[in-house]
Design a protein around this motif. Structure first.
Motif, short mmCIF file in Angstrom:
data_model
loop_
_atom_site.label_atom_id
_atom_site.label_comp_id
_atom_site.label_asym_id
_atom_site.label_seq_id
_atom_site.Cartn_x
_atom_site.Cartn_y
_atom_site.Cartn_z
N ASN A 98 30.34 42.08 12.63
CA ASN A 98 31.42 41.19 12.24
C ASN A 98 31.10 39.73 12.55
OD1 ASN A 98 34.31 39.90 12.64
ND2 ASN A 98 34.43 41.65 11.27
N SER A 99 30.42 39.48 13.68
CA SER A 99 30.07 38.08 14.00
C SER A 99 29.18 37.49 12.92
CB SER A 99 29.42 37.98 15.38
OG SER A 99 28.05 38.36 15.35
N SER A 128 31.22 44.95 16.27
CA SER A 128 31.67 43.56 16.50
C SER A 128 30.54 42.56 16.27
CB SER A 128 32.35 43.40 17.87
OG SER A 128 31.50 43.78 18.92
N LEU A 129 29.29 42.96 16.53
CA LEU A 129 28.16 42.08 16.24
C LEU A 129 27.99 41.90 14.72
CD1 LEU A 129 25.64 43.40 18.91
CD2 LEU A 129 26.58 41.07 18.81
#
Lengths: 198, 198
Positions: free
Chosen positions: A156-157, A153-154
């Motif tokens: 993706n950020s 998810s990081l």
């Protein structure tokens, strides 16, 4: 279903009708965004009765889910990115991502997804499902490091932020930086999210 | 101008009318987004004639520009972030950014800006001007390193990406990660954009 299609639709075959609706929906969602696209407009563009759109696809959110695809096969690409020195995985990932984003067609599809997600909570839910299934989970599955889903998810950020800053907001000088320099600029940051200490 | 206000408006003082329009615009832009907010609806909410909205603020884009503010005073905060060890500047910046984003009121204003920028090219232009003047330029001015404006836009890409991933898309596990862990996770990446080799 075939009977309903014959009764309401102006097109003969059921699969042809379904396909015409899907194509019209895809085009309108990407041109107008999620909230300005109506079932009525999709029906008009596909030359069918609005009732048929609901019949084949359900709600507008269901239709958006059905026709929204991510033009990226990360699950297929990641094994190749994983090959080679682990310390260079961020560079290989950055290079792959920039290849996808610098292609006008895939960029349009991906910025369309980001725009839809930003403009409407329903659309955000659908995009979250797609990104989780098609981006986060494949990345997390290929990570040997600890906390793979957080790392995914990081990563993706940073990717979504790059899409927003370079293509949607067009912040300079990032917006006109040559592709290879973008790769060099973001690769070490992706590398830390992939393998560094969090 | 006072004569026009008296002739068309339903409120007496010019500054009161202007303020009522500005407040209605701010509320509607943040509730409905940029493209669903009309001059007519703003006029109705402010209880004035639509012609007065144009009279005081010009086009919808001009009005959006006039009433859109960033609830962050980076120019004032950055000298404090710059104080202390240079190797910890990323940590101080991450801590400050998360403080702003975890406050419900400032978060709502900032996600509203990101949403507006994503949904409409006109709004994106206004948000780009605001972000450039109020975020990128102050950051770049405080950077002793090479290529300060590129560094500022890369820092922005990570911040906007964090806003999208954690608050708009709500990608897990990043969306529910405790604030301090988010700071720890992103600080070294901001540090590299601030001072590392690009």
């Amino acid at each position: 279903m075939a009977r309903v299609a014959k009764k309401l639709g102006r097109r003969p075959g059921e699969s042809g009708t379904r396909e015409a609706i899907a194509q019209a929906a895809q085009r309108l969602f990407s041109e107008l965004g999620y909230d300005r696209t109506t079932i009525r407009a999709i029906a008009a563009a596909a030359d069918v009765d609005p009732a048929l759109v609901n019949h084949f696809f359900g709600s507008k959110q269901d239709l958006f889910r059905a026709v929204t695809t991510l033009p990226v096969e990360l699950a297929e690409v990641l094994p190749r990115i994983a090959e080679g020195p682990r310390s260079q995985a961020g560079l290989r990932l950055a290079d792959y991502v920039m290849g996808v984003l610098e292609d006008p067609e895939t960029r349009r599809a991906i910025t369309g997804l980001v725009r839809a997600a930003a403009s409407d909570p329903e659309a955000a839910r659908v995009v979250r499902e797609i990104v989780t299934a098609r981006v986060l989970t494949p990345i997390a599955e290929h990570l040997a490091a600890d906390r793979p889903t957080l790392r995914a998810s990081l990563i993706n950020s940073q990717m979504v932020g790059l899409i927003m800053a370079r293509y949607v907001l067009a912040l300079e000088p990032l917006a006109s930086l040559p592709r290879d320099e973008v790769v060099q600029a973001i690769a070490p940051n992706l590398q830390r999210y992939l393998t560094g200490r969090l």
